[in-house]
Design an enzyme around this catalytic site. Structure first.
Site, PDB file in Angstrom:
ATOM      1  N   LYS A 132       0.813  -1.217   0.000  1.00 48.12           N
ATOM      2  CA  LYS A 132       0.000   0.000   0.000  1.00 48.12           C
ATOM      3  C   LYS A 132       0.846   1.267   0.000  1.00 48.12           C
ATOM      4  O   LYS A 132       0.485   2.259  -0.628  1.00 48.12           O
ATOM      5  CB  LYS A 132      -0.938  -0.004   1.207  1.00 48.12           C
ATOM      6  CG  LYS A 132      -2.055  -1.028   1.116  1.00 48.12           C
ATOM      7  CD  LYS A 132      -3.023  -0.887   2.282  1.00 48.12           C
ATOM      8  CE  LYS A 132      -4.189  -1.862   2.153  1.00 48.12           C
ATOM      9  NZ  LYS A 132      -5.158  -1.711   3.259  1.00 48.12           N
ATOM     10  N   LYS A 183      -7.525  -7.811  -9.360  1.00 47.64           N
ATOM     11  CA  LYS A 183      -8.688  -8.070  -8.527  1.00 47.64           C
ATOM     12  C   LYS A 183      -9.757  -6.999  -8.738  1.00 47.64           C
ATOM     13  O   LYS A 183      -9.436  -5.840  -9.000  1.00 47.64           O
ATOM     14  CB  LYS A 183      -8.294  -8.086  -7.042  1.00 47.64           C
ATOM     15  CG  LYS A 183      -7.595  -9.346  -6.586  1.00 47.64           C
ATOM     16  CD  LYS A 183      -7.304  -9.316  -5.102  1.00 47.64           C
ATOM     17  CE  LYS A 183      -8.545  -9.378  -4.271  1.00 47.64           C
ATOM     18  NZ  LYS A 183      -8.284  -9.475  -2.818  1.00 47.64           N
ATOM     19  N   LYS A 209     -12.906  -1.492  -5.473  1.00 49.78           N
ATOM     20  CA  LYS A 209     -13.700  -0.265  -5.365  1.00 49.78           C
ATOM     21  C   LYS A 209     -12.928   0.941  -5.897  1.00 49.78           C
ATOM     22  O   LYS A 209     -13.522   1.940  -6.291  1.00 49.78           O
ATOM     23  CB  LYS A 209     -14.062  -0.005  -3.899  1.00 49.78           C
ATOM     24  CG  LYS A 209     -14.893  -1.082  -3.234  1.00 49.78           C
ATOM     25  CD  LYS A 209     -15.039  -0.778  -1.748  1.00 49.78           C
ATOM     26  CE  LYS A 209     -15.686  -1.913  -0.990  1.00 49.78           C
ATOM     27  NZ  LYS A 209     -15.722  -1.676   0.467  1.00 49.78           N
TER      28      LYS A 209
END
Length: 329
Positions: free
Chosen positions: A109, A192, A195
């Site tokens: 991240k 994947k 959102k």
């Protein structure tokens, strides 16, 4: 009856990957487990957010979970239960820097700009451990990407017990669904479903209308070849595998079963069948979600009631942990 804890970040309306990877499994687990399902809004602050969006997304996620069949008495938002933050701080002081340095999700991240990220992103695995252990939960549904965090939670529990000379926090076992579906983007089968993808066409969300579901499936990326009759024929065809996997997961069948039905056909007829099936199963969830979103007071009542239940279980556990470390009560 074993106790289960699981959480989901309210960072937007859940998509099909969230539904197949977690939400549907929660609905099954609540039938024979003592379950606590949490909207982990505190974890959401580890990445950029706005107050208004966080509030709206928490309510939206609540509506989706209820519409999907989650028992309202088992659902609450993390920030409403102080036990999470209190035990999280204790675990910040029990956990070791070396353990956190090995956490691969922080590296993923933060990327090359780790110095610009919040301290919360670095220590959030400790809060995740507190989320679970504040309830003495012994089972946690996880995907492969969360196994490392569960191992850390057990390391923290073991070190706390050793340092305090007690057998207080239990061992946590992962609950891994036998046929967990890994749902990929409708625009790129190597990524994947997310959102955060800038393309709304890449995902099916639980508020999509029947027309939107059909349109997104019709536009989903494929390849020019017919569907194979055997799984080996999907090698190097990620988009084909993804659509077939979605069909298998949503109908509780295997990839082999789907290939036996559709092998040799073109994508046109298969996409039509896939869209019809998804509309049948997801459109009612979307409709109920939209209805629930019209009644904010009801959603707030559900979260407050769930938080009261969560506090009744977590408060004595965390209060005892505070007493064990020497805090005056």
């Amino acid at each position: 009856m074993q106790r289960v804890f699981s959480g989901i970040q309210p960072t937007g309306i859940p998509h099909l990957g969230n539904y197949l990877g977690a939400i549907r499994n929660w609905v099954t687990l609540q039938k024979d487990h003592d379950c606590f399902f949490c909207l982990v809004d505190m974890h959401t602050l580890t990445m950029p957010w706005t107050p208004r969006a966080l509030r709206e997304q928490t309510l939206g996620s609540t509506a989706c979970l209820l519409a999907s069949g989650i028992d309202p008495t088992r659902l609450y938002n993390q920030s409403a239960v102080s036990a999470h933050a209190r035990l999280g701080w204790i675990f910040d002081c029990v956990s070791r820097l070396g353990w956190l340095n090995r956490m691969t999700q922080f590296k993923d991240k933060a990327g090359k700009h780790r110095e610009n990220h919040s301290a919360g992103l670095y220590v959030y695995p400790n809060l995740m451990a507190a989320d679970i252990l504040a309830f003495h939960a012994t089972r946690v549904p996880v995907g492969d990407d969360q196994r490392q965090h569960l191992e850390l939670a057990n390391d923290i529990a073991q070190k706390f017990n050793h340092d305090m000379g007690v057998d207080f926090f239990p061992h946590i076992d992962p609950l891994i669904p036998p046929h967990a579906a890994r749902v990929m983007s409708l625009r790129d089968g190597s990524k994947k479903m997310s959102k955060s993808d800038p393309s709304a066409q890449s995902r099916l969300v639980l508020t999509d209308t029947a027309d939107e579901i059909a349109q997104k499936i019709r536009r989903a990326k494929t390849d020019p070849d017919a569907l194979p009759s055997e799984e080996a024929g999907l090698e190097g065809r990620p988009e084909a595998r993804n659509l077939l996997t979605i069909y298998a997961a949503m109908t509780d069948t295997t990839l082999s079963d789907v290939l036996a039905s559709f092998g040799g056909q073109g994508f046109g007829s298969f996409k039509s069948a896939l869209a019809d099936m998804l509309v049948e199963k997801l459109a009612p969830v979307a409709h109920e979600t939209r209805q629930l979103l019209k009644n904010e007071d009801h959603l707030l009542h559900v979260l407050r009631t769930g938080a009261e239940r969560a506090r009744s279980v977590s408060e004595p556990i965390v209060s005892e942990a505070e007493r064990l470390v020497g805090f005056l009560r």
